[in-house]
Design a protein around this motif. Structure first.
Motif, mmCIF file in Angstrom:
data_model
loop_
_atom_site.group_PDB
_atom_site.id
_atom_site.type_symbol
_atom_site.label_atom_id
_atom_site.label_comp_id
_atom_site.label_asym_id
_atom_site.label_seq_id
_atom_site.Cartn_x
_atom_site.Cartn_y
_atom_site.Cartn_z
ATOM 1 N N PRO A 109 0.794 -1.230 0.000
ATOM 2 C CA PRO A 109 0.000 0.000 0.000
ATOM 3 C C PRO A 109 0.828 1.283 0.000
ATOM 4 C CG PRO A 109 0.034 -0.955 2.188
ATOM 5 C CD PRO A 109 0.679 -1.963 1.284
ATOM 6 N N TYR A 110 2.129 1.166 0.265
ATOM 7 C CA TYR A 110 2.995 2.346 0.266
ATOM 8 C C TYR A 110 4.136 2.205 -0.741
ATOM 9 C CZ TYR A 110 0.408 2.676 4.621
ATOM 10 O OH TYR A 110 -0.607 2.697 5.553
ATOM 11 N N ASP A 111 4.074 1.174 -1.571
ATOM 12 C CA ASP A 111 5.089 0.986 -2.607
ATOM 13 C C ASP A 111 4.892 2.016 -3.720
ATOM 14 O OD1 ASP A 111 6.061 -1.145 -1.181
ATOM 15 O OD2 ASP A 111 5.223 -2.688 -2.491
ATOM 16 N N ASP A 112 5.971 2.280 -4.447
ATOM 17 C CA ASP A 112 5.874 3.161 -5.603
ATOM 18 C C ASP A 112 5.032 2.520 -6.700
ATOM 19 O OD1 ASP A 112 7.543 4.952 -4.343
ATOM 20 O OD2 ASP A 112 9.338 4.380 -5.478
ATOM 21 N N VAL A 113 4.340 3.361 -7.461
ATOM 22 C CA VAL A 113 3.644 2.933 -8.672
ATOM 23 C C VAL A 113 4.438 3.449 -9.863
ATOM 24 C CG1 VAL A 113 1.579 3.319 -10.093
ATOM 25 C CG2 VAL A 113 1.348 2.723 -7.680
ATOM 26 N N LEU A 114 4.719 2.560 -10.811
ATOM 27 C CA LEU A 114 5.565 2.898 -11.945
ATOM 28 C C LEU A 114 4.727 3.335 -13.141
ATOM 29 C CD1 LEU A 114 8.141 -0.038 -11.728
ATOM 30 C CD2 LEU A 114 8.251 2.236 -10.659
ATOM 31 N N ILE A 115 4.966 4.550 -13.619
ATOM 32 C CA ILE A 115 4.309 5.032 -14.834
ATOM 33 C C ILE A 115 4.949 4.311 -16.021
ATOM 34 C CG2 ILE A 115 3.798 7.026 -16.267
ATOM 35 C CD1 ILE A 115 2.475 7.233 -13.569
ATOM 36 N N PRO A 116 4.173 3.563 -16.814
ATOM 37 C CA PRO A 116 4.774 2.751 -17.884
ATOM 38 C C PRO A 116 5.471 3.597 -18.942
ATOM 39 C CG PRO A 116 2.491 2.110 -17.466
ATOM 40 C CD PRO A 116 2.713 3.384 -16.727
ATOM 41 N N ARG A 117 6.414 3.000 -19.617
ATOM 42 C CA ARG A 117 7.067 3.668 -20.734
ATOM 43 C C ARG A 117 6.036 4.009 -21.805
ATOM 44 N NH1 ARG A 117 12.547 -0.044 -21.618
ATOM 45 N NH2 ARG A 117 13.352 0.194 -19.485
ATOM 46 N N GLY A 118 6.075 5.224 -22.281
ATOM 47 C CA GLY A 118 5.148 5.656 -23.320
ATOM 48 C C GLY A 118 3.781 6.045 -22.812
ATOM 49 N N SER A 119 3.567 5.997 -21.497
ATOM 50 C CA SER A 119 2.245 6.307 -20.950
ATOM 51 C C SER A 119 1.977 7.801 -20.937
ATOM 52 C CB SER A 119 2.127 5.771 -19.520
ATOM 53 O OG SER A 119 0.967 6.291 -18.889
ATOM 54 N N LYS A 120 0.761 8.161 -21.323
ATOM 55 C CA LYS A 120 0.289 9.533 -21.206
ATOM 56 C C LYS A 120 -1.035 9.612 -20.443
ATOM 57 C CE LYS A 120 2.499 11.049 -25.508
ATOM 58 N NZ LYS A 120 2.293 11.644 -26.867
ATOM 59 N N LYS A 121 -1.599 8.435 -20.100
ATOM 60 C CA LYS A 121 -2.935 8.442 -19.497
ATOM 61 C C LYS A 121 -3.035 7.440 -18.334
ATOM 62 C CE LYS A 121 -5.375 9.936 -23.687
ATOM 63 N NZ LYS A 121 -6.468 9.632 -24.640
ATOM 64 N N THR A 122 -2.098 7.516 -17.405
ATOM 65 C CA THR A 122 -2.177 6.664 -16.224
ATOM 66 C C THR A 122 -3.150 7.278 -15.224
ATOM 67 O OG1 THR A 122 0.054 5.787 -16.543
ATOM 68 C CG2 THR A 122 -0.868 5.627 -14.336
ATOM 69 N N ASP A 123 -4.039 6.445 -14.679
ATOM 70 C CA ASP A 123 -5.198 6.895 -13.911
ATOM 71 C C ASP A 123 -5.282 6.116 -12.595
ATOM 72 O OD1 ASP A 123 -7.543 8.292 -13.410
ATOM 73 O OD2 ASP A 123 -8.565 7.615 -15.232
ATOM 74 N N TRP A 124 -5.972 6.677 -11.627
ATOM 75 C CA TRP A 124 -6.190 6.069 -10.319
ATOM 76 C C TRP A 124 -7.622 5.536 -10.234
ATOM 77 C CZ3 TRP A 124 -5.714 11.133 -11.586
ATOM 78 C CH2 TRP A 124 -6.878 11.905 -11.476
ATOM 79 N N GLU A 125 -7.859 4.551 -9.356
ATOM 80 C CA GLU A 125 -9.214 4.031 -9.129
ATOM 81 C C GLU A 125 -9.283 3.407 -7.741
ATOM 82 O OE1 GLU A 125 -11.169 1.617 -12.055
ATOM 83 O OE2 GLU A 125 -9.950 2.389 -13.694
ATOM 84 N N VAL A 126 -9.855 4.099 -6.766
ATOM 85 C CA VAL A 126 -10.049 3.495 -5.461
ATOM 86 C C VAL A 126 -11.163 2.453 -5.558
ATOM 87 C CG1 VAL A 126 -11.644 5.326 -4.686
ATOM 88 C CG2 VAL A 126 -10.457 3.899 -3.007
ATOM 89 N N GLU A 127 -10.923 1.277 -4.968
ATOM 90 C CA GLU A 127 -11.910 0.197 -5.046
ATOM 91 C C GLU A 127 -11.915 -0.631 -3.763
ATOM 92 O OE1 GLU A 127 -12.167 -2.052 -8.574
ATOM 93 O OE2 GLU A 127 -11.539 -0.408 -9.891
ATOM 94 N N LEU A 128 -13.070 -1.191 -3.465
ATOM 95 C CA LEU A 128 -13.191 -2.186 -2.408
ATOM 96 C C LEU A 128 -12.767 -3.532 -2.964
ATOM 97 C CD1 LEU A 128 -14.181 -3.079 0.434
ATOM 98 C CD2 LEU A 128 -16.426 -3.470 -0.629
ATOM 99 N N ALA A 129 -11.756 -4.140 -2.339
ATOM 100 C CA ALA A 129 -11.313 -5.474 -2.742
ATOM 101 C C ALA A 129 -11.961 -6.520 -1.843
ATOM 102 C CB ALA A 129 -9.799 -5.586 -2.661
ATOM 103 N N VAL A 130 -12.497 -7.553 -2.458
ATOM 104 C CA VAL A 130 -13.062 -8.698 -1.753
ATOM 105 C C VAL A 130 -12.069 -9.846 -1.847
ATOM 106 C CG1 VAL A 130 -14.957 -10.368 -1.670
ATOM 107 C CG2 VAL A 130 -15.404 -7.987 -2.319
ATOM 108 N N VAL A 131 -11.727 -10.448 -0.717
ATOM 109 C CA VAL A 131 -10.795 -11.570 -0.705
ATOM 110 C C VAL A 131 -11.566 -12.845 -0.377
ATOM 111 C CG1 VAL A 131 -8.696 -12.528 0.303
ATOM 112 C CG2 VAL A 131 -8.919 -10.047 -0.003
ATOM 113 N N ILE A 132 -11.419 -13.832 -1.236
ATOM 114 C CA ILE A 132 -12.158 -15.093 -1.086
ATOM 115 C C ILE A 132 -11.500 -15.973 -0.025
ATOM 116 C CG2 ILE A 132 -12.905 -17.197 -2.271
ATOM 117 C CD1 ILE A 132 -14.407 -14.658 -3.090
#
Length: 282
Positions: A109-132
């Protein structure tokens, strides 16, 4: 219970977080918070003893990993909030939209997020995760779903929209499966402690500025519906993670700039904790 994994990638150890903020080592009970442990916990809710009988541990300064070891499947639901479907230019779906992310996208949860090579549209999305927590196949009704859920966590379904929508060939996974594209955690909160998963508040911020603010009550398809529905098409295994969709307020809406190196994403869900990820170039 609140379960955590502490340590460097590939060397995480299982930890129990208690309400007063103390941490207890679970290594004497399980090697990891994984599918096998969650399945055993589903069969024996008393597998983890009361915290005073466990050795206390200090996690100060240590990395917090994703609260579930690499899942065998990372299933995602698209456009599960009507307002998000609208800002994406789509009508609300009549049945759940399923796509997959590569399980190796899961990071802490505190690791870096890597913007991919060639990316111009990297976006965020908060979500509820369900674990089975228990194998689910052909469940009879949504009412049966609860018995198969181990718990819930905060998830950030990071997406590269050009890869997802413009270079996709008709599928979304190119824009969803880039390295580090699924921060998860900081904790896995067991279902009994969460209660009704449709009463949780989700929020996201970028560089301290608010982006998303909604509640899980606004889901088109509830958690119970999703678990039942998916079980009609595939087998859900212990440790699998379901991202249940994101509310409105993402960059795809055109109201906000996409992410760039140096940006800071923060996402949170009431009762489940808060993440902080710094964007770096891949």
């Amino acid at each position: 219970m609140r379960l955590m994994r502490i340590g460097e990638p590939g060397q995480e150890r299982p930890v129990l977080l208690c309400p007063e903020g103390r941490h207890y080592d679970l290594s004497g009970i399980t090697d990891d918070i994984d599918g096998a442990f969650l399945a055993a916990l589903a069969e024996n809710p008393h597998l983890v003893p009361a915290e005073p009988t466990l050795p206390e541990t200090d996690i100060t300064g240590l990395r917090i990993g994703a609260p579930v070891a690499r899942p065998s499947a990372l299933l995602c639901i698209g456009q599960n909030y009507a307002a998000h479907a609208a800002e994406s230019g789509a009508e609300p779906p009549e049945q759940p939209i399923l796509f997959y992310k590569s399980p190796n996208t899961v990071v802490g949860p505190y690791d870096d997020v890597l913007i991919p090579r060639g990316s111009k549209k990297t976006d965020w999305e908060v979500e509820l995760a369900v674990v089975i927590g228990r194998r689910a196949s052909y469940l009879d009704s949504p009412a049966d779903a609860a018995a198969h859920i181990a718990g819930y966590a905060v998830s950030n379904d990071v997406s590269e929209r050009a890869f997802q929508l413009e270079e996709s060939g008709g599928q979304w996974s190119k824009g969803k499966s880039c390295a580090t594209f699924n921060p998860l955690g900081p904790v896995l909160v067991t279902a009994d402690e969460v209660g009704d998963p449709q009463r949780l508040r989700l929020r996201s911020h970028v560089n301290g500025e608010p982006r998303q603010d909604s509640v899980t009550a606004d889901m088109i398809f509830s958690v119970a519906h999703l678990v039942h529905h998916l079980s009609q098409y595939l087998v859900l295994e212990p440790g699998d993670v379901i991202n249940t969709g994101t509310p409105q307020g993402v960059a795809l809406s055109g109201r906000f700039p996409y992410l760039a190196a140096g940006d800071v994403m923060e996402v949170e869900i009431s009762g489940l904790g808060r993440q902080r990820s710094v964007c770096r170039p891949a």
